[in-house]
Design an enzyme around this catalytic site. Structure first.
Site, PDB file in Angstrom:
ATOM      1  N   ASN A   8       3.362   7.491 104.154  1.00  0.00           N
ATOM      2  CA  ASN A   8       4.478   6.164 104.692  1.00  0.00           C
ATOM      3  C   ASN A   8       6.125   6.672 105.202  1.00  0.00           C
ATOM      4  O   ASN A   8       7.106   6.374 103.139  1.00  0.00           O
ATOM      5  CB  ASN A   8       4.567   5.162 104.064  1.00  0.00           C
ATOM      6  CG  ASN A   8       5.033   3.670 104.871  1.00  0.00           C
ATOM      7  OD1 ASN A   8       6.064   3.736 105.861  1.00  0.00           O
ATOM      8  ND2 ASN A   8       5.031   2.627 103.939  1.00  0.00           N
ATOM      9  N   TRP A   9       6.548   7.530 105.932  1.00  0.00           N
ATOM     10  CA  TRP A   9       8.072   6.697 106.603  1.00  0.00           C
ATOM     11  C   TRP A   9       8.910   6.071 106.113  1.00  0.00           C
ATOM     12  O   TRP A   9      10.330   6.824 106.923  1.00  0.00           O
ATOM     13  CB  TRP A   9       8.196   8.053 107.319  1.00  0.00           C
ATOM     14  CG  TRP A   9       7.676   9.665 107.656  1.00  0.00           C
ATOM     15  CD1 TRP A   9       7.163  10.252 105.807  1.00  0.00           C
ATOM     16  CD2 TRP A   9       7.751  10.414 108.122  1.00  0.00           C
ATOM     17  NE1 TRP A   9       7.217  11.421 106.038  1.00  0.00           N
ATOM     18  CE2 TRP A   9       7.466  11.591 108.072  1.00  0.00           C
ATOM     19  CE3 TRP A   9       8.187  10.864 109.449  1.00  0.00           C
ATOM     20  CZ2 TRP A   9       7.329  13.265 108.529  1.00  0.00           C
ATOM     21  CZ3 TRP A   9       8.091  11.657 110.520  1.00  0.00           C
ATOM     22  CH2 TRP A   9       7.950  13.048 109.317  1.00  0.00           C
ATOM     23  N   LYS A  10       8.493   5.406 106.470  1.00  0.00           N
ATOM     24  CA  LYS A  10       9.191   3.689 106.188  1.00  0.00           C
ATOM     25  C   LYS A  10      10.252   3.953 107.396  1.00  0.00           C
ATOM     26  O   LYS A  10      10.072   5.030 108.730  1.00  0.00           O
ATOM     27  CB  LYS A  10       9.854   3.628 104.975  1.00  0.00           C
ATOM     28  CG  LYS A  10       8.321   3.171 103.487  1.00  0.00           C
ATOM     29  CD  LYS A  10       9.086   2.444 102.762  1.00  0.00           C
ATOM     30  CE  LYS A  10       7.751   2.335 101.422  1.00  0.00           C
ATOM     31  NZ  LYS A  10       7.959   1.908 100.751  1.00  0.00           N
ATOM     32  N   HIS A  92       1.821  -4.271 104.542  1.00  0.00           N
ATOM     33  CA  HIS A  92       2.829  -3.950 103.396  1.00  0.00           C
ATOM     34  C   HIS A  92       3.545  -4.647 102.861  1.00  0.00           C
ATOM     35  O   HIS A  92       3.910  -5.625 103.434  1.00  0.00           O
ATOM     36  CB  HIS A  92       3.768  -2.465 104.390  1.00  0.00           C
ATOM     37  CG  HIS A  92       3.938  -1.589 103.548  1.00  0.00           C
ATOM     38  ND1 HIS A  92       5.296  -1.970 103.067  1.00  0.00           N
ATOM     39  CD2 HIS A  92       3.300  -0.529 102.572  1.00  0.00           C
ATOM     40  CE1 HIS A  92       5.754  -1.450 101.658  1.00  0.00           C
ATOM     41  NE2 HIS A  92       4.786  -0.245 101.283  1.00  0.00           N
ATOM     42  N   GLU A 162      -1.271  -1.497  96.185  1.00  0.00           N
ATOM     43  CA  GLU A 162       0.199  -1.554  96.019  1.00  0.00           C
ATOM     44  C   GLU A 162       0.450  -2.735  95.501  1.00  0.00           C
ATOM     45  O   GLU A 162       0.754  -3.259  95.938  1.00  0.00           O
ATOM     46  CB  GLU A 162       0.754  -1.140  97.683  1.00  0.00           C
ATOM     47  CG  GLU A 162       0.413  -0.060  98.608  1.00  0.00           C
ATOM     48  CD  GLU A 162       1.866   0.400  98.844  1.00  0.00           C
ATOM     49  OE1 GLU A 162       2.426   1.504  99.116  1.00  0.00           O
ATOM     50  OE2 GLU A 162       2.785  -0.044  99.323  1.00  0.00           O
ATOM     51  N   SER A 211       5.019   4.591  93.912  1.00  0.00           N
ATOM     52  CA  SER A 211       5.605   5.709  92.735  1.00  0.00           C
ATOM     53  C   SER A 211       4.953   6.688  92.283  1.00  0.00           C
ATOM     54  O   SER A 211       5.210   7.425  91.953  1.00  0.00           O
ATOM     55  CB  SER A 211       5.957   4.918  91.312  1.00  0.00           C
ATOM     56  OG  SER A 211       7.428   4.388  91.789  1.00  0.00           O
ATOM     57  N   GLY A 232       5.453   6.774  99.286  1.00  0.00           N
ATOM     58  CA  GLY A 232       6.423   6.049 100.582  1.00  0.00           C
ATOM     59  C   GLY A 232       7.646   7.676 100.440  1.00  0.00           C
ATOM     60  O   GLY A 232       7.620   8.528 100.759  1.00  0.00           O
TER      61      GLY A 232
HETATM   62  P1  13P Z   1       6.837   5.166  97.087  1.00  0.00           P
HETATM   63  O1  13P Z   1       5.467   6.038  97.162  1.00  0.00           O
HETATM   64  O2  13P Z   1       8.393   5.298  97.570  1.00  0.00           O
HETATM   65  O3  13P Z   1       6.970   3.736  95.681  1.00  0.00           O
HETATM   66  O4  13P Z   1       6.693   3.561  97.854  1.00  0.00           O
HETATM   67  C1  13P Z   1       5.022   3.492  98.103  1.00  0.00           C
HETATM   68  C2  13P Z   1       4.952   2.598  99.616  1.00  0.00           C
HETATM   69  O5  13P Z   1       5.551   1.897  99.663  1.00  0.00           O
HETATM   70  C3  13P Z   1       3.890   3.390 100.494  1.00  0.00           C
HETATM   71  O6  13P Z   1       3.637   2.361 101.491  1.00  0.00           O
END
Ligand code: 13P
Length: 247
Positions: A8-10, A92, A162, A211, A232
């Protein structure tokens, strides 16, 4: 059930050149056996990445459930499919927190994505660490977001636990202990079995997100039994992401 590593590159990276370069550097480290690696970039990059993607599959980070019409700013499931998507992340916690998405809307999106032939990657998780009523919270989320999903379609759903307090960008985030994650994994599996029966429930993949990095990925797979990850921050660092895939 299938095993997945989903990136998930956001809202990253900040331009197309960097997005192409990140995808290329991830793919260099993958082999043809690394089949279920799914990259979910910002939607604007999808068509360009589709031209160069080779080993990974592509996904989006959101979708709207209506087919078309006066819904300013939204993108339909059909449009995403047309752009080359096979997966769509839904529900999400950042969509819930910043854009007011609730379980009912997530459910409509899940049904629309399934009807299109793509796979929904559906997130659930509690807000606070050691929430007393975590069982109730997760049960309510799971029941609502999967409402109306036919038993034979269940295997196409990818579920992601999550815990919001464990997402790396949440202020004061803390990693979820693998033993605690195992408790939740078993709880979700049990609920799916109770609702859909063992045969159908066994086919659904349950991933972990929060994480995840090269240092802790093995623990979440071996101790917590998850069937893969939604990654993420670490998915933006190609070397680390490749290490997670290999684990
Ligand atoms: P992180 O891996 O940066 O904690 O993000 C998790 C996330 O929100 C994936 O969708």
């Amino acid at each position: 059930m299938e095993k997945y590593i989903i990136a998930n590159w956001k809202m990253n990276p900040d331009d197309l050149v960097k997005a192409k370069s990140l995808l290329a550097s991830v793919e260099i480290g993958l082999t043809d056996n690394d089949k279920k690696v799914v990259i979910c970039p910002p939607v604007i990059f999808l068509r360009d990445l589709r031209q160069i993607v080779n080993k990974c599959q592509l996904g989006a980070q959101n979708a709207y459930f209506e087919k078309q019409g006066a819904f300013t700013g939204e993108i339909s499931v059909g449009m995403l499919k047309d752009a080359g998507c096979d997966y769509v992340i839904l529900g999400h916690s950042e969509r819930r927190q910043y854009f007011g998405e609730a379980d009912g809307a997530v459910n409509k999106k899940v049904l629309a994505v399934l009807a299109s032939g793509m796979r929904p990657v559906v997130c659930l998780g509690e807000q606070e660490r050691q929430a007393e009523n975590i069982g109730e919270i997760l049960k309510k989320q799971l029941t609502t977001i999967l409402s109306g999903v036919a038993k034979q379609k269940l295997k196409e759903v990818v579920l992601v636990y999550e815990p919001i307090w464990a997402i790396s960008t949440t202020p004061n985030s803390q990693p979820c202990l693998p033993d605690d994650a195992l408790t939740v994994y078993l709880f979700l599996r049990k609920m799916l079995i109770q609702t859909y029966g063992q045969g159908a429930a066994d086919k659904i993949s349950i991933l972990y997100g929060g994480s995840v990095g090269a240092k802790n990925a093995a623990d979440y797979i071996q101790i917590s039994q998850f069937n893969g990850f939604l990654v993420g921050s670490a998915s933006l660092k190609s070397e680390e992401f490749i290490k997670i895939v290999k684990i």
